[in-house]
Design an enzyme around this catalytic site. Structure first.
Site, PDB file in Angstrom:
ATOM      1  N   CYS A  89      15.164 -10.195   1.339  1.00  6.67           N
ATOM      2  CA  CYS A  89      14.712 -11.543   2.167  1.00  6.67           C
ATOM      3  C   CYS A  89      15.606 -13.051   1.159  1.00  6.67           C
ATOM      4  O   CYS A  89      15.065 -12.676   0.294  1.00  6.67           O
ATOM      5  CB  CYS A  89      13.032 -12.177   1.931  1.00  6.67           C
ATOM      6  SG  CYS A  89      12.826 -14.008   2.313  1.00  6.67           S
TER       7      CYS A  89
ATOM      8  N   CYS B  92      17.063 -18.584   7.282  1.00  6.92           N
ATOM      9  CA  CYS B  92      17.090 -16.880   6.508  1.00  6.92           C
ATOM     10  C   CYS B  92      18.087 -16.882   5.728  1.00  6.92           C
ATOM     11  O   CYS B  92      19.606 -16.816   6.013  1.00  6.92           O
ATOM     12  CB  CYS B  92      17.004 -16.239   7.250  1.00  6.92           C
ATOM     13  SG  CYS B  92      17.172 -14.908   7.458  1.00  6.92           S
TER      14      CYS B  92
END
Length: 281
Positions: free
Chosen positions: A220, A81
């Site tokens: 993201c 991530c």
């Protein structure tokens, strides 16, 4: 249980300090923590644990002291991530748990070793160079869009919208349908439109994303890297800098011959204690 809440361009996380890997962190507890009405709310959980104390981090313990144990909001794991890594680094620095050496700070993740550096108010993390490896489609309602499959340590499908479609008008309340044979472990799906030129950048893209395990998020980081790689390919470039605007703010992605740097703000907004027993039925 102690916690900190942080975000990177609106991609928000519950941060749990657990240096010795003693917390009994379960998928149910993670989902309860991330519940935006009954818990703290978040797109995921970042457990801060020493690499030597986590089975998935121990192999990197000689290179990085800390392992980023990242969980999606539904209690599933993710390999990487990008925004989470930037927030994780901000936490380490502000809690004086680590300091850059030679200008960078290494952290261990499920996708391997990640280096970070502080750039004023921003944190930049160096990740693997995105790899474009095929094509596939995503279906959203009655709309089917072709896309580029990209590996950034986790899987992505980058779909450019036709000029007649408005990015803000997409309904991302439901997961796009994708070919499970191409993405057996699921995939993050990015939808993009071109932006106006930005000084000093080789490209500018507007993006929305539906993340596997978390639904639509405001940002993201790995998705921005995937989008940047596709934008550079479409411009017949192998390297360069692309500005990616997401609903939560602006990220800057620099693709080099060997890696990819993701830069943007990373903010800690709250600290406190919580009662795990109050979260679970």
């Amino acid at each position: 249980m102690e916690f900190t809440k942080g975000h990177g361009t609106g991609n928000d996380f519950v941060i749990l300090p657990d240096p010795d890997g003693a917390l009994d962190l379960t998928p149910g507890l993670v989902a309860a923590l991330c519940d935006r009405r009954r818990g703290l709310g978040g797109d995921g959980v970042l457990r801060v644990v020493r690499a030597a104390k986590h089975p998935e981090g121990v192999a990197l313990a000689g290179e990085a002291e800390w392992f980023m144990d990242y969980w999606n909001s539904d209690g599933s794991f993710a390999e990487m991530c990008g925004n989470g890594a930037r927030v994780f680094v901000r936490y380490l620095l502000e809690r004086s748990l680590a300091a850059p050496s030679g200008g960078t700070l290494p952290i261990a993740t499920r996708a391997g070793l990640v280096r970070a550096r502080v750039e004023g108010a921003d944190v930049a993390v160096e990740m693997r160079r995105p790899r474009l490896y095929g094509t596939a489609t995503a279906t959203l309602g009655g709309l089917t869009l072709p896309g580029a499959a990209v590996d950034v340590g986790n899987p992505h499908l980058v779909c450019a919208l036709p000029a007649a479609l408005d990015l803000t008008g997409l309904d991302l309340t439901h997961a796009p349908e994708v070919d499970a044979s191409v993405f057996p472990s699921g995939v993050n799906v990015e939808f993009t439109t071109p932006g106006e030129p930005v000084d000093g950048a080789d490209g500018h893209v507007l993006m929305r994303v539906y993340e596997r395990g978390s639904a639509e998020t405001l940002s993201c980081g790995t998705g921005a890297c995937a989008v940047a790689a596709v934008a550079l390919r479409d411009a017949d470039r192998e390297t360069g800098t692309v500005v990616v605007d997401v609903p939560g703010g602006r990220l800057t992605v620099t693709v080099t011959p060997d890696s990819c740097w993701l830069a943007g703000p990373a903010v800690l907004v709250a600290t406190g204690t919580l009662a795990p027993a109050a979260l679970l039925p």
